[in-house]
Design a protein around this motif. Sequence first.
Motif, PDB file in Angstrom:
ATOM      1  N   GLU A  82       0.853  -1.184   0.000  1.00  0.00           N
ATOM      2  CA  GLU A  82       0.000   0.000   0.000  1.00  0.00           C
ATOM      3  C   GLU A  82       0.890   1.235   0.000  1.00  0.00           C
ATOM      4  O   GLU A  82       1.823   1.332   0.804  1.00  0.00           O
ATOM      5  CB  GLU A  82      -0.895   0.033   1.246  1.00  0.00           C
ATOM      6  CG  GLU A  82      -1.827   1.242   1.252  1.00  0.00           C
ATOM      7  CD  GLU A  82      -2.673   1.357   2.522  1.00  0.00           C
ATOM      8  OE1 GLU A  82      -2.279   0.820   3.560  1.00  0.00           O
ATOM      9  OE2 GLU A  82      -3.721   2.011   2.430  1.00  0.00           O
ATOM     10  N   CYS A  83       0.601   2.171  -0.898  1.00  0.00           N
ATOM     11  CA  CYS A  83       1.334   3.428  -0.906  1.00  0.00           C
ATOM     12  C   CYS A  83       1.028   4.176   0.390  1.00  0.00           C
ATOM     13  O   CYS A  83      -0.125   4.213   0.828  1.00  0.00           O
ATOM     14  CB  CYS A  83       0.910   4.264  -2.108  1.00  0.00           C
ATOM     15  SG  CYS A  83       1.701   5.879  -2.144  1.00  0.00           S
ATOM     16  N   ALA A  84       2.057   4.769   1.002  1.00  0.00           N
ATOM     17  CA  ALA A  84       1.865   5.517   2.252  1.00  0.00           C
ATOM     18  C   ALA A  84       0.937   6.712   2.035  1.00  0.00           C
ATOM     19  O   ALA A  84       0.356   7.243   2.982  1.00  0.00           O
ATOM     20  CB  ALA A  84       3.209   5.982   2.800  1.00  0.00           C
ATOM     21  N   GLY A  85       0.793   7.132   0.772  1.00  0.00           N
ATOM     22  CA  GLY A  85      -0.078   8.268   0.461  1.00  0.00           C
ATOM     23  C   GLY A  85      -1.497   7.843   0.103  1.00  0.00           C
ATOM     24  O   GLY A  85      -2.319   8.688  -0.275  1.00  0.00           O
ATOM     25  N   ALA A 132      11.142  12.990   2.682  1.00  0.00           N
ATOM     26  CA  ALA A 132       9.863  12.346   2.372  1.00  0.00           C
ATOM     27  C   ALA A 132       9.562  11.283   3.432  1.00  0.00           C
ATOM     28  O   ALA A 132      10.432  10.914   4.216  1.00  0.00           O
ATOM     29  CB  ALA A 132       9.925  11.696   0.999  1.00  0.00           C
ATOM     30  N   TYR A 133       8.318  10.841   3.423  1.00  0.00           N
ATOM     31  CA  TYR A 133       7.899   9.732   4.288  1.00  0.00           C
ATOM     32  C   TYR A 133       8.155   9.987   5.758  1.00  0.00           C
ATOM     33  O   TYR A 133       8.603   9.108   6.491  1.00  0.00           O
ATOM     34  CB  TYR A 133       8.502   8.398   3.816  1.00  0.00           C
ATOM     35  CG  TYR A 133       8.131   8.145   2.381  1.00  0.00           C
ATOM     36  CD1 TYR A 133       6.809   7.881   2.035  1.00  0.00           C
ATOM     37  CD2 TYR A 133       9.060   8.270   1.363  1.00  0.00           C
ATOM     38  CE1 TYR A 133       6.432   7.728   0.719  1.00  0.00           C
ATOM     39  CE2 TYR A 133       8.697   8.124   0.042  1.00  0.00           C
ATOM     40  CZ  TYR A 133       7.381   7.856  -0.271  1.00  0.00           C
ATOM     41  OH  TYR A 133       7.012   7.700  -1.575  1.00  0.00           O
ATOM     42  N   ARG A 134       7.877  11.227   6.167  1.00  0.00           N
ATOM     43  CA  ARG A 134       7.888  11.544   7.594  1.00  0.00           C
ATOM     44  C   ARG A 134       6.510  12.068   7.946  1.00  0.00           C
ATOM     45  O   ARG A 134       5.909  12.842   7.197  1.00  0.00           O
ATOM     46  CB  ARG A 134       8.976  12.565   7.934  1.00  0.00           C
ATOM     47  CG  ARG A 134      10.371  12.020   7.652  1.00  0.00           C
ATOM     48  CD  ARG A 134      11.442  12.885   8.243  1.00  0.00           C
ATOM     49  NE  ARG A 134      11.574  12.717   9.675  1.00  0.00           N
ATOM     50  CZ  ARG A 134      12.357  11.802  10.253  1.00  0.00           C
ATOM     51  NH1 ARG A 134      13.053  10.934   9.524  1.00  0.00           N
ATOM     52  NH2 ARG A 134      12.445  11.731  11.565  1.00  0.00           N
TER      53      ARG A 134
HETATM   54 MO    MO Z   1       4.010   5.485  -2.659  1.00  0.00          MO
END
Ligand code: MO
Length: 307
Positions: free
Chosen positions: A38-41, A172-174
Amino acid sequence: MDGSTWSLRVGGRVERPLELTLAELQARPAETHAVTLECAGNGRALLSPRPPASQPWLSEAVGTAEWTGTPLAPLLDEAGLHPDALEVVFTGLDRGVQGGVEHTYERSLPVAEALRDDILLAYAVNAQPLPPQHGYPLRLIVPGWYGMTHVKWLAGISVVDEPFRGWQQEEAYRFHVAENDPGTPVTRMLPRALLAPPGIPDFLTRSRYLDAGPCTIAGRAWSGWGAVERVELSIDGGERWTDAVLDEPLAEFAWRGWTHAWDSSPGEYTLCCRATDTAGNVQPTEAEWNLGGYCNNAVQRVHVTVA
Ligand SMILES: [Mo]
Ligand SMILES: Nc1nc2c(c(=O)[nH]1)N[C@H]1C(S)=C(S)[C@@H](COP(=O)(O)O)O[C@H]1N2
Protein backbone atom coordinates in the motif's frame (compact mmCIF):
# COMPACT_ATOMS: atom_id res chain seq x y z
CA MET A 1 16.95 -1.89 -18.23
CA ASP A 2 18.53 -4.85 -19.95
CA GLY A 3 18.50 -7.70 -17.42
CA SER A 4 21.32 -9.52 -19.20
CA THR A 5 23.84 -6.72 -18.60
CA TRP A 6 22.49 -5.61 -15.21
CA SER A 7 24.05 -6.75 -11.95
CA LEU A 8 23.45 -6.11 -8.26
CA ARG A 9 26.28 -4.79 -6.08
CA VAL A 10 26.37 -5.53 -2.35
CA GLY A 11 28.96 -3.42 -0.54
CA GLY A 12 29.71 -0.87 2.17
CA ARG A 13 30.46 -2.12 5.67
CA VAL A 14 30.85 -5.79 4.66
CA GLU A 15 33.78 -8.24 4.71
CA ARG A 16 33.26 -9.46 1.14
CA PRO A 17 31.57 -7.14 -1.38
CA LEU A 18 29.49 -9.13 -3.88
CA GLU A 19 28.29 -8.59 -7.41
CA LEU A 20 25.51 -10.82 -8.73
CA THR A 21 23.90 -11.13 -12.14
CA LEU A 22 20.19 -11.74 -12.54
CA ALA A 23 20.93 -15.38 -13.50
CA GLU A 24 23.00 -15.81 -10.32
CA LEU A 25 20.21 -14.35 -8.17
CA GLN A 26 17.68 -16.63 -9.86
CA ALA A 27 19.90 -19.67 -9.22
CA ARG A 28 19.80 -19.01 -5.47
CA PRO A 29 17.08 -20.51 -3.20
CA ALA A 30 13.72 -19.00 -4.14
CA GLU A 31 10.67 -18.22 -2.04
CA THR A 32 7.22 -16.91 -2.88
CA HIS A 33 5.20 -14.75 -0.48
CA ALA A 34 1.78 -13.16 -0.87
CA VAL A 35 2.33 -9.55 0.22
CA THR A 36 0.09 -6.48 0.24
CA LEU A 37 1.72 -3.24 -0.88
CA GLU A 38 0.00 0.00 0.00
CA CYS A 39 1.33 3.43 -0.91
CA ALA A 40 1.87 5.52 2.25
CA GLY A 41 -0.08 8.27 0.46
CA ASN A 42 -3.17 6.10 -0.07
CA GLY A 43 -6.13 8.21 1.10
CA ARG A 44 -4.16 11.47 0.81
CA ALA A 45 -6.83 13.24 -1.25
CA LEU A 46 -9.45 12.37 1.36
CA LEU A 47 -7.67 14.54 3.95
CA SER A 48 -8.91 18.09 4.35
CA PRO A 49 -7.30 20.39 3.40
CA ARG A 50 -5.77 18.19 0.72
CA PRO A 51 -1.97 18.01 1.29
CA PRO A 52 -0.19 19.36 -1.78
CA ALA A 53 2.54 16.69 -1.75
CA SER A 54 2.54 13.99 -4.42
CA GLN A 55 -0.31 11.93 -5.87
CA PRO A 56 -3.95 12.65 -4.94
CA TRP A 57 -4.80 9.04 -4.15
CA LEU A 58 -8.30 8.22 -2.96
CA SER A 59 -8.21 4.62 -1.70
CA GLU A 60 -6.96 2.79 -4.78
CA ALA A 61 -3.19 2.72 -4.15
CA VAL A 62 -3.01 -0.80 -2.77
CA GLY A 63 -2.71 -4.31 -4.15
CA THR A 64 -1.66 -7.83 -3.28
CA ALA A 65 0.51 -10.16 -5.30
CA GLU A 66 2.65 -13.26 -4.95
CA TRP A 67 6.25 -12.13 -5.09
CA THR A 68 9.02 -14.56 -5.92
CA GLY A 69 12.66 -13.95 -5.21
CA THR A 70 15.62 -14.91 -3.12
CA PRO A 71 15.77 -14.05 0.59
CA LEU A 72 17.98 -11.07 1.43
CA ALA A 73 19.36 -12.27 4.80
CA PRO A 74 21.57 -15.13 3.49
CA LEU A 75 23.09 -12.73 0.95
CA LEU A 76 23.96 -10.24 3.69
CA ASP A 77 25.41 -13.15 5.73
CA GLU A 78 27.59 -14.17 2.79
CA ALA A 79 28.82 -10.60 2.40
CA GLY A 80 29.52 -10.58 6.16
CA LEU A 81 28.32 -7.47 8.00
CA HIS A 82 30.93 -5.51 9.94
CA PRO A 83 30.15 -5.24 13.67
CA ASP A 84 29.44 -1.51 13.23
CA ALA A 85 26.74 -2.11 10.58
CA LEU A 86 23.71 0.04 11.45
CA GLU A 87 21.49 0.26 8.37
CA VAL A 88 21.21 -1.26 4.92
CA VAL A 89 20.64 1.19 2.04
CA PHE A 90 18.79 0.06 -1.10
CA THR A 91 19.50 2.10 -4.22
CA GLY A 92 17.30 2.18 -7.30
CA LEU A 93 18.32 3.04 -10.85
CA ASP A 94 15.93 5.96 -11.14
CA ARG A 95 17.15 9.51 -10.68
CA GLY A 96 15.20 12.76 -10.58
CA VAL A 97 14.57 16.04 -8.81
CA GLN A 98 12.19 16.29 -5.89
CA GLY A 99 11.96 19.22 -3.48
CA GLY A 100 14.60 20.94 -5.62
CA VAL A 101 17.16 18.23 -4.80
CA GLU A 102 18.58 15.93 -7.47
CA HIS A 103 18.86 12.39 -6.17
CA THR A 104 18.57 8.71 -6.88
CA TYR A 105 15.70 6.83 -5.23
CA GLU A 106 17.21 5.25 -2.10
CA ARG A 107 15.80 4.05 1.20
CA SER A 108 17.33 2.29 4.18
CA LEU A 109 16.25 -0.28 6.73
CA PRO A 110 17.74 -0.86 10.18
CA VAL A 111 20.01 -3.95 10.11
CA ALA A 112 17.67 -5.96 12.36
CA GLU A 113 14.78 -5.35 9.94
CA ALA A 114 16.92 -6.13 6.86
CA LEU A 115 17.88 -9.49 8.42
CA ARG A 116 14.25 -10.63 8.84
CA ASP A 117 13.84 -13.97 7.06
CA ASP A 118 10.83 -12.91 4.95
CA ILE A 119 12.49 -10.07 3.06
CA LEU A 120 12.90 -10.84 -0.62
CA LEU A 121 14.88 -9.64 -3.58
CA ALA A 122 12.05 -10.28 -6.03
CA TYR A 123 12.42 -10.93 -9.76
CA ALA A 124 8.92 -12.31 -10.40
CA VAL A 125 5.36 -11.42 -9.49
CA ASN A 126 2.33 -13.71 -9.85
CA ALA A 127 4.62 -16.19 -11.63
CA GLN A 128 5.60 -13.64 -14.33
CA PRO A 129 8.92 -11.85 -14.66
CA LEU A 130 8.70 -8.45 -12.92
CA PRO A 131 7.21 -6.01 -15.43
CA PRO A 132 9.20 -2.80 -16.00
CA GLN A 133 6.80 -0.61 -14.03
CA HIS A 134 7.00 -2.86 -10.98
CA GLY A 135 10.78 -2.91 -10.76
CA TYR A 136 12.40 -5.09 -13.42
CA PRO A 137 14.89 -6.66 -13.03
CA LEU A 138 14.83 -6.73 -9.21
CA ARG A 139 12.93 -5.12 -6.36
CA LEU A 140 12.95 -5.29 -2.61
CA ILE A 141 9.91 -6.73 -0.82
CA VAL A 142 9.53 -5.88 2.86
CA PRO A 143 6.25 -7.44 4.05
CA GLY A 144 4.24 -5.15 6.32
CA TRP A 145 5.88 -1.84 5.37
CA TYR A 146 4.33 0.90 3.26
CA GLY A 147 5.08 0.93 -0.48
CA MET A 148 8.06 3.31 -0.49
CA THR A 149 10.16 0.66 1.27
CA HIS A 150 9.89 -1.82 -1.61
CA VAL A 151 12.65 -0.24 -3.72
CA LYS A 152 12.28 -1.01 -7.44
CA TRP A 153 14.94 -1.28 -10.17
CA LEU A 154 17.54 -2.21 -7.55
CA ALA A 155 21.11 -1.34 -8.47
CA GLY A 156 22.91 -1.69 -5.18
CA ILE A 157 22.71 -2.61 -1.53
CA SER A 158 25.08 -0.80 0.79
CA VAL A 159 25.67 -1.43 4.48
CA VAL A 160 26.33 1.78 6.44
CA ASP A 161 27.54 2.56 9.96
CA GLU A 162 25.52 5.74 10.44
CA PRO A 163 21.88 6.70 9.87
CA PHE A 164 21.11 7.13 6.17
CA ARG A 165 19.98 10.69 5.43
CA GLY A 166 18.92 10.49 1.78
CA TRP A 167 16.02 12.62 0.54
CA GLN A 168 13.49 9.77 0.42
CA GLN A 169 14.35 8.95 4.04
CA GLU A 170 14.85 12.34 5.71
CA GLU A 171 12.54 14.63 3.75
CA ALA A 172 9.86 12.35 2.37
CA TYR A 173 7.90 9.73 4.29
CA ARG A 174 7.89 11.54 7.59
CA PHE A 175 4.71 12.04 9.54
CA HIS A 176 4.85 15.73 10.44
CA VAL A 177 2.40 18.62 10.70
CA ALA A 178 4.77 21.54 9.95
CA GLU A 179 7.89 22.06 7.79
CA ASN A 180 10.11 22.74 10.83
CA ASP A 181 8.81 19.70 12.72
CA PRO A 182 11.08 16.68 12.04
CA GLY A 183 8.19 14.34 12.84
CA THR A 184 8.47 10.56 12.84
CA PRO A 185 9.37 8.21 9.99
CA VAL A 186 6.57 6.38 8.17
CA THR A 187 7.20 2.64 8.46
CA ARG A 188 4.55 -0.11 8.61
CA MET A 189 1.04 -0.08 7.18
CA LEU A 190 -1.69 0.94 9.61
CA PRO A 191 -4.73 -1.36 9.69
CA ARG A 192 -7.28 -0.67 7.00
CA ALA A 193 -10.39 -2.33 5.59
CA LEU A 194 -11.96 -1.46 2.26
CA LEU A 195 -15.24 -2.68 0.82
CA ALA A 196 -16.23 -3.16 -2.79
CA PRO A 197 -19.08 -0.63 -3.16
CA PRO A 198 -22.32 -2.56 -3.88
CA GLY A 199 -24.73 -1.69 -6.66
CA ILE A 200 -24.00 0.88 -9.36
CA PRO A 201 -22.38 4.33 -9.11
CA ASP A 202 -23.60 7.84 -9.66
CA PHE A 203 -21.05 9.18 -12.15
CA LEU A 204 -19.96 12.37 -10.37
CA THR A 205 -20.49 11.72 -6.65
CA ARG A 206 -19.71 7.97 -6.68
CA SER A 207 -22.77 7.43 -4.48
CA ARG A 208 -24.26 3.99 -5.08
CA TYR A 209 -27.71 2.77 -6.13
CA LEU A 210 -28.76 -0.67 -4.96
CA ASP A 211 -31.92 -2.77 -5.29
CA ALA A 212 -33.47 -3.76 -1.95
CA GLY A 213 -32.93 -7.35 -0.81
CA PRO A 214 -30.12 -9.67 0.26
CA CYS A 215 -26.67 -8.51 -0.79
CA THR A 216 -23.16 -9.58 0.16
CA ILE A 217 -20.77 -6.79 1.10
CA ALA A 218 -17.23 -8.02 0.43
CA GLY A 219 -13.88 -6.43 1.06
CA ARG A 220 -10.28 -6.81 2.14
CA ALA A 221 -8.40 -5.79 5.27
CA TRP A 222 -4.71 -5.62 6.16
CA SER A 223 -2.20 -4.29 8.67
CA GLY A 224 1.58 -4.16 8.81
CA TRP A 225 1.57 -4.33 12.61
CA GLY A 226 0.03 -7.76 12.97
CA ALA A 227 -2.64 -9.97 11.47
CA VAL A 228 -6.14 -8.60 10.98
CA GLU A 229 -8.28 -10.29 13.65
CA ARG A 230 -11.52 -8.38 13.28
CA VAL A 231 -13.45 -6.46 10.63
CA GLU A 232 -16.65 -4.61 11.49
CA LEU A 233 -19.29 -3.14 9.25
CA SER A 234 -21.67 -0.26 9.86
CA ILE A 235 -24.60 0.76 7.64
CA ASP A 236 -25.35 3.98 9.53
CA GLY A 237 -22.10 5.92 9.19
CA GLY A 238 -20.38 4.35 12.18
CA GLU A 239 -23.05 4.55 14.92
CA ARG A 240 -23.52 0.79 15.27
CA TRP A 241 -21.11 -1.93 14.18
CA THR A 242 -21.49 -5.64 13.43
CA ASP A 243 -18.71 -8.16 12.92
CA ALA A 244 -17.99 -9.26 9.36
CA VAL A 245 -17.02 -12.86 8.54
CA LEU A 246 -13.29 -13.24 7.87
CA ASP A 247 -11.89 -15.50 5.14
CA GLU A 248 -8.90 -17.72 5.92
CA PRO A 249 -5.70 -15.64 5.99
CA LEU A 250 -3.48 -15.87 2.88
CA ALA A 251 -0.22 -14.91 4.58
CA GLU A 252 0.90 -12.82 7.53
CA PHE A 253 1.22 -9.59 5.54
CA ALA A 254 -1.31 -10.15 2.78
CA TRP A 255 -4.76 -8.66 2.95
CA ARG A 256 -7.57 -10.83 4.30
CA GLY A 257 -10.91 -11.20 2.57
CA TRP A 258 -14.14 -10.63 4.51
CA THR A 259 -17.87 -10.62 3.81
CA HIS A 260 -21.03 -9.41 5.42
CA ALA A 261 -24.58 -10.46 4.53
CA TRP A 262 -26.86 -7.42 4.30
CA ASP A 263 -30.61 -7.68 3.79
CA SER A 264 -31.15 -4.12 2.64
CA SER A 265 -34.46 -2.28 2.76
CA PRO A 266 -35.23 1.01 0.99
CA GLY A 267 -33.50 4.05 2.49
CA GLU A 268 -30.27 6.04 2.65
CA TYR A 269 -27.19 4.41 4.14
CA THR A 270 -23.55 5.15 4.78
CA LEU A 271 -21.55 1.92 4.73
CA CYS A 272 -18.36 1.91 6.79
CA CYS A 273 -15.89 -0.83 7.58
CA ARG A 274 -13.00 -0.95 10.02
CA ALA A 275 -10.24 -3.41 10.82
CA THR A 276 -8.54 -4.30 14.10
CA ASP A 277 -5.16 -6.04 14.17
CA THR A 278 -3.58 -8.39 16.70
CA ALA A 279 -1.50 -5.47 18.03
CA GLY A 280 -4.80 -3.86 19.09
CA ASN A 281 -4.72 -1.07 16.48
CA VAL A 282 -8.14 -0.09 15.20
CA GLN A 283 -9.02 2.37 12.44
CA PRO A 284 -9.99 5.89 13.48
CA THR A 285 -13.10 7.74 12.26
CA GLU A 286 -10.91 10.73 11.35
CA ALA A 287 -7.22 10.40 10.50
CA GLU A 288 -4.63 12.81 11.78
CA TRP A 289 -3.84 15.45 9.15
CA ASN A 290 -0.18 15.69 8.19
CA LEU A 291 1.86 17.61 5.65
CA GLY A 292 2.78 14.67 3.44
CA GLY A 293 -0.73 13.22 3.53
CA TYR A 294 0.55 9.87 4.77
CA CYS A 295 -1.11 7.02 6.67
CA ASN A 296 -4.74 8.08 6.22
CA ASN A 297 -6.45 4.95 7.48
CA ALA A 298 -9.71 6.63 8.48
CA VAL A 299 -12.72 4.36 7.99
CA GLN A 300 -14.08 4.28 4.46
CA ARG A 301 -17.52 5.80 3.93
CA VAL A 302 -19.72 4.73 1.01
CA HIS A 303 -23.11 6.36 0.52
CA VAL A 304 -25.80 3.99 -0.76
CA THR A 305 -29.40 4.64 -1.82
CA VAL A 306 -31.48 1.46 -1.64
CA ALA A 307 -34.70 1.42 -3.66
MO1 MO B 1 4.01 5.49 -2.66
N1 LIG C 1 13.32 2.84 -7.30
C1 LIG C 1 12.10 3.21 -6.87
N2 LIG C 1 11.41 2.37 -6.10
C2 LIG C 1 10.19 2.70 -5.65
C3 LIG C 1 9.62 3.95 -5.94
C4 LIG C 1 10.37 4.83 -6.77
O1 LIG C 1 9.94 5.95 -7.10
N3 LIG C 1 11.60 4.43 -7.22
N4 LIG C 1 8.38 4.28 -5.45
C5 LIG C 1 7.97 3.57 -4.22
C6 LIG C 1 6.60 3.82 -3.84
S1 LIG C 1 6.29 5.32 -3.15
C7 LIG C 1 5.62 2.85 -3.93
S2 LIG C 1 4.08 3.13 -3.33
C8 LIG C 1 5.90 1.56 -4.60
C9 LIG C 1 4.88 1.30 -5.71
O2 LIG C 1 5.07 0.01 -6.22
P1 LIG C 1 4.36 -0.44 -7.57
O3 LIG C 1 4.73 0.53 -8.64
O4 LIG C 1 4.86 -1.82 -7.83
O5 LIG C 1 2.89 -0.43 -7.30
O6 LIG C 1 7.20 1.49 -5.12
C10 LIG C 1 8.20 2.06 -4.32
N5 LIG C 1 9.51 1.79 -4.89
